[in-house]
Design an enzyme around this catalytic site. Structure first.
Site, PDB file in Angstrom:
ATOM      1  N   ASP A  67       0.754  -1.129  -0.102  1.00  0.00           N
ATOM      2  CA  ASP A  67       0.081  -0.121  -0.036  1.00  0.00           C
ATOM      3  C   ASP A  67       0.820   1.273   0.016  1.00  0.00           C
ATOM      4  O   ASP A  67       1.971   1.229   0.240  1.00  0.00           O
ATOM      5  CB  ASP A  67      -0.901   0.139   1.220  1.00  0.00           C
ATOM      6  CG  ASP A  67      -0.269  -0.642   2.653  1.00  0.00           C
ATOM      7  OD1 ASP A  67       1.084  -0.662   2.424  1.00  0.00           O
ATOM      8  OD2 ASP A  67      -1.100  -0.948   3.393  1.00  0.00           O
ATOM      9  N   ASN A 136      -7.504  -3.071  14.034  1.00  0.00           N
ATOM     10  CA  ASN A 136      -8.876  -3.205  13.735  1.00  0.00           C
ATOM     11  C   ASN A 136      -9.071  -4.319  12.753  1.00  0.00           C
ATOM     12  O   ASN A 136     -10.081  -4.466  12.154  1.00  0.00           O
ATOM     13  CB  ASN A 136      -9.361  -1.856  13.130  1.00  0.00           C
ATOM     14  CG  ASN A 136      -8.783  -1.644  11.640  1.00  0.00           C
ATOM     15  OD1 ASN A 136      -7.814  -2.098  11.357  1.00  0.00           O
ATOM     16  ND2 ASN A 136      -9.212  -0.379  11.307  1.00  0.00           N
ATOM     17  N   HIS A 138      -7.365  -4.779  10.020  1.00  0.00           N
ATOM     18  CA  HIS A 138      -6.956  -4.604   8.612  1.00  0.00           C
ATOM     19  C   HIS A 138      -5.618  -5.301   8.153  1.00  0.00           C
ATOM     20  O   HIS A 138      -4.778  -5.348   8.912  1.00  0.00           O
ATOM     21  CB  HIS A 138      -7.052  -3.102   8.274  1.00  0.00           C
ATOM     22  CG  HIS A 138      -5.905  -2.407   8.745  1.00  0.00           C
ATOM     23  ND1 HIS A 138      -5.677  -1.012   9.046  1.00  0.00           N
ATOM     24  CD2 HIS A 138      -4.377  -2.753   8.932  1.00  0.00           C
ATOM     25  CE1 HIS A 138      -4.649  -0.399   9.327  1.00  0.00           C
ATOM     26  NE2 HIS A 138      -3.858  -1.402   9.156  1.00  0.00           N
ATOM     27  N   GLU A 143      -9.521  -1.733   5.105  1.00  0.00           N
ATOM     28  CA  GLU A 143     -10.432  -1.510   6.350  1.00  0.00           C
ATOM     29  C   GLU A 143     -11.312  -2.186   6.763  1.00  0.00           C
ATOM     30  O   GLU A 143     -11.943  -3.080   5.621  1.00  0.00           O
ATOM     31  CB  GLU A 143     -10.505   0.196   6.514  1.00  0.00           C
ATOM     32  CG  GLU A 143      -9.410   0.945   6.524  1.00  0.00           C
ATOM     33  CD  GLU A 143      -8.763   1.023   7.646  1.00  0.00           C
ATOM     34  OE1 GLU A 143      -8.387  -0.008   8.485  1.00  0.00           O
ATOM     35  OE2 GLU A 143      -7.767   2.087   7.785  1.00  0.00           O
TER      36      GLU A 143
HETATM   37  C1  GLP Z   1      -0.358  -0.086   8.641  1.00  0.00           C
HETATM   38  C2  GLP Z   1      -0.008  -0.703   7.558  1.00  0.00           C
HETATM   39  C3  GLP Z   1      -0.304  -2.219   7.563  1.00  0.00           C
HETATM   40  C4  GLP Z   1       0.392  -2.809   8.627  1.00  0.00           C
HETATM   41  C5  GLP Z   1      -0.866  -2.223   9.760  1.00  0.00           C
HETATM   42  C6  GLP Z   1      -0.187  -2.642  11.486  1.00  0.00           C
HETATM   43  O1  GLP Z   1      -0.846   1.129   8.694  1.00  0.00           O
HETATM   44  N1  GLP Z   1      -0.763  -0.196   6.341  1.00  0.00           N
HETATM   45  O2  GLP Z   1       0.183  -2.849   6.416  1.00  0.00           O
HETATM   46  O3  GLP Z   1       0.509  -4.192   8.951  1.00  0.00           O
HETATM   47  O4  GLP Z   1      -0.819  -1.067   9.602  1.00  0.00           O
HETATM   48  O5  GLP Z   1       0.868  -1.652  11.724  1.00  0.00           O
HETATM   49  P1  GLP Z   1       1.973  -2.247  12.658  1.00  0.00           P
HETATM   50  O6  GLP Z   1       2.838  -3.091  11.864  1.00  0.00           O
HETATM   51  O7  GLP Z   1       2.727  -0.715  12.640  1.00  0.00           O
HETATM   52  O8  GLP Z   1       1.416  -2.372  14.010  1.00  0.00           O
END
Ligand code: GLP
Length: 260
Positions: A67, A136, A138, A143
């Site tokens: 992304d 959440n 995702h 989302e």
């Molecule tokens: C982010 C990314 C995801 C990631 C998730 C968890 O914003 N877009 O690819 O897996 O949210 O983030 P983190 O690994 O910092 O907890």
């Protein structure tokens, strides 16, 4: 789905890196699916160490990020193009020409999204997709209520995601409101999925993804549809799993021929 509960974040990173490395050793021009966020940073550090030690060569591998934010310049230190360059392409010795991130600055974002899916297909599809999970539920930036059939597209970030990611920006208002993300349908086409999660804050999302109903309210539950998905978690992230003892037993008795 394979669920592996490991003692700590370092063990999660070690096993995830071993599995990615195994794919690349089998196929030096493998296509890696790359996640951003803090979850996979230990995995990348382990892979970088293997590359530095001369035990692994990623120079022929390619990568596709999950992304990208919309509306911040590519050069912004928190654009995923910058994050991927800093944490993956450079330390892992990958060829920048083979590492792709959706173009969140494209004049025609819908066209850029379609083009991204085409580029993944042209590269032969993703061999192993690394994933983190949002609190959440995702994956990528899919989302809650994202369609399981979704392709790479524009999404509006959930307020909780913007709040979670505010730590990466000087000012919370600077967190973009939109992004381009591979869809759940796109992600499910990868030949292998490897989700890593650490810490108590992820425990609820991990339990919903692994043991909850298949529901777009928990986008990561889409992993239940994949024939080769592994969820690697530390004890804290595993703390809400009802069948934790079964996963421990299963991993302890994993037949040798299946690999680590
Ligand atoms: C982010 C990314 C995801 C990631 C998730 C968890 O914003 N877009 O690819 O897996 O949210 O983030 P983190 O690994 O910092 O907890």
């Amino acid at each position: 789905m394979e669920v592996v509960i490991l003692p700590d974040a370092d063990a999660v990173a070690r096993l995830a890196a071993d599995r990615v490395a195994a794919v690349v050793r089998r196929r030096p021009d493998a296509v890696l699916g790359l996640a951003t966020g803090s979850s996979p940073t230990g995995t990348y550090a382990r892979l970088a160490a293997a590359v530095a030690a001369g035990e692994l060569d990623l120079s022929r591998a390619s990568g596709f990020a999950l992304d990208e934010y919309v509306g911040i310049p590519r050069e912004h230190p928190e654009s995923y193009a910058s994050v991927i360059r800093r944490t993956v392409t450079e330390p892992l010795g990958m060829d920048p020409a083979r590492v792709h991130v959706p173009d969140g600055r494209a004049a025609d974002l819908a066209a850029a999204a379609e083009e991204y899916d085409r580029a993944i297909a042209t590269a032969g599809g993703v061999d192993v997709q690394l994933l983190g999970i949002g609190a959440n539920g995702h994956i990528g930036f899919n989302e809650p209520t994202s369609s399981f059939a979704s392709r790479t597209r524009i999404k509006t970030l959930a307020p909780r995601t913007r709040a979670d990611n505010a730590r990466f920006f000087d000012d919370p208002d600077e967190v973009p409101t939109h992004c381009l993300t591979q869809g759940l349908g796109t992600i499910l086409e990868a030949r292998e999925l490897l989700l890593v999660a650490q810490g108590e804050a992820k425990a609820e999302a991990v339990a919903a993804a692994v043991e909850g109903p298949l529901s777009s309210m928990c986008p990561a539950s889409a992993l239940q549809l994949h024939r080769r998905a592994a969820v690697l978690v530390d004890e804290a992230a595993a703390s809400r799993l009802r069948l934790a003892d079964y996963y421990r037993y299963t991993y302890a008795h994993k037949p040798g021929w299946q690999g680590a």
